[in-house]
Scaffold this active site. Sequence first.
Site, PDB file in Angstrom:
ATOM      1  N   GLY A   1       2.233   6.790 -18.681  1.00  0.00           N
ATOM      2  CA  GLY A   1       3.491   7.177 -19.325  1.00  0.00           C
ATOM      3  C   GLY A   1       4.660   7.132 -18.358  1.00  0.00           C
ATOM      4  N   ASP A   2       5.715   7.835 -18.730  1.00  0.00           N
ATOM      5  CA  ASP A   2       6.939   7.832 -17.902  1.00  0.00           C
ATOM      6  C   ASP A   2       6.864   8.793 -16.721  1.00  0.00           C
ATOM      7  OD1 ASP A   2       6.865   9.941 -19.854  1.00  0.00           O
ATOM      8  OD2 ASP A   2       8.916  10.449 -19.261  1.00  0.00           O
TER       9      ASP A   2
ATOM     10  N   GLY B   1       6.443   8.900 -23.626  1.00  0.00           N
ATOM     11  CA  GLY B   1       6.832   8.206 -22.409  1.00  0.00           C
ATOM     12  C   GLY B   1       7.292   6.778 -22.595  1.00  0.00           C
TER      13      GLY B   1
ATOM     14  N   THR C   1       3.880  18.323 -21.244  1.00  0.00           N
ATOM     15  CA  THR C   1       4.067  17.922 -19.849  1.00  0.00           C
ATOM     16  C   THR C   1       4.846  19.006 -19.089  1.00  0.00           C
ATOM     17  OG1 THR C   1       4.017  15.620 -20.387  1.00  0.00           O
ATOM     18  CG2 THR C   1       5.368  16.199 -18.493  1.00  0.00           C
TER      19      THR C   1
ATOM     20  N   ARG D   1      -3.666   3.932 -20.000  1.00  0.00           N
ATOM     21  CA  ARG D   1      -2.237   3.996 -20.365  1.00  0.00           C
ATOM     22  C   ARG D   1      -1.486   4.894 -19.368  1.00  0.00           C
ATOM     23  NH1 ARG D   1       1.360   8.493 -21.588  1.00  0.00           N
ATOM     24  NH2 ARG D   1       2.963   7.779 -23.009  1.00  0.00           N
TER      25      ARG D   1
ATOM     26  N   THR E   1      10.363  14.858 -20.549  1.00  0.00           N
ATOM     27  CA  THR E   1       9.148  15.065 -21.335  1.00  0.00           C
ATOM     28  C   THR E   1       9.343  14.442 -22.718  1.00  0.00           C
ATOM     29  OG1 THR E   1       7.748  16.699 -22.431  1.00  0.00           O
ATOM     30  CG2 THR E   1       9.990  17.394 -21.951  1.00  0.00           C
ATOM     31  N   GLY E   2       8.257  13.906 -23.272  1.00  0.00           N
ATOM     32  CA  GLY E   2       8.358  13.281 -24.584  1.00  0.00           C
ATOM     33  C   GLY E   2       7.472  12.054 -24.624  1.00  0.00           C
TER      34      GLY E   2
END
Length: 342
Positions: free
Chosen positions: A235-236, A259, A205, A233, A256-257
Amino acid sequence: MKYVTLLLSLIITLGTLLSQHALASSRSSKAILVIHGGAGTISPDKMTPDKEKAYHEALSQALQTGYQILHDGGTSLDAVEATICVLEDSPLFNAGRGSVYTSNGYNEMDASIMEGKTLRAGAVASVTGIKNPIRAARKVMEQTSHVMLVGDGAVEFAREQGLEFEDSAYFATPQRWQELQRIKEEEKTKGKYGSLEFPHTHLGTVGAVALDKHGDLAAATSTGGLTNKRWGRVGDSPIIGAGTYADNATCAVSCTGIGEYFIRGSYAREVSVLMQYRGMSVDAAAKHVIHDELVKLGGEDTGGMIAMDRHGHFAMDFNTRGMYRGYIGEDGTPHTFLYRNE
Ligand code: ASP
């Protein structure tokens, strides 16, 4: 006596106005830009010198693009948007052009942007075909009364706004496709469709936080999400408070990671909250979130963030083996890093 009181109050008012003016004109900050290109299993044994060079160059180009805007007196909002566009246009990162594939073989992208001065924010989620999703996020912020648009509604809005679109060939990156096939093979033995079992998948990301000469902060994040995610889906990254946050009173953050952890912990806003209510420095707050809270939630080796306060102090923290990252400040030279101990 009446006139004396009147005169006194006039003097006081004038004094207040003058000191406010002096304060406003002394509010010139140093310009700083910090970026990430995703956290994950980034280690020297998985790299070649050519690949390393390509990442350093792409990060530097993004930093220089955004910094030019800041240097010329532009806003942090313009700087983070322009920076993210450079990273979205590069096939090296999991955003825009280099976005990963969903389990059914499509690219669905998420992005968000936030202005620290006004707390205005915009986001798009699960969009396809938009060349620069971050531009769509900014349009949502400035051209609608909403914060987030998703799916077909967001795509239609982006078309109405005249944003650029690309076909699926533009978004097709062979390495990402192979990643999807590999994970699908692993799934046959490991099971768990769309699970979080694959933290070692290369993530990627992109995010940016900036402080401009007017003393204003901004943050932006853009992503293709996780390889093999279920379609639909989110994410964050497009969620304000989870993957992105900016408030002049505290800090600007981009995460980042995986989410799902960042959504559950509201980690971008958590950094701001720790600074606001516990008086933590941006560095201590980011460390606490990434190495303590995220790990406690089960997110060991899953992510990182960049965060900056209004004085230009910043953190680039991660609990993975590496995170593509960099910063550029007063010397105008990009400083870029890939691995943990750099
Ligand atoms: N946070 C992103 C997501 O979960 C992925 C990433 O940072 O690489 O969608």
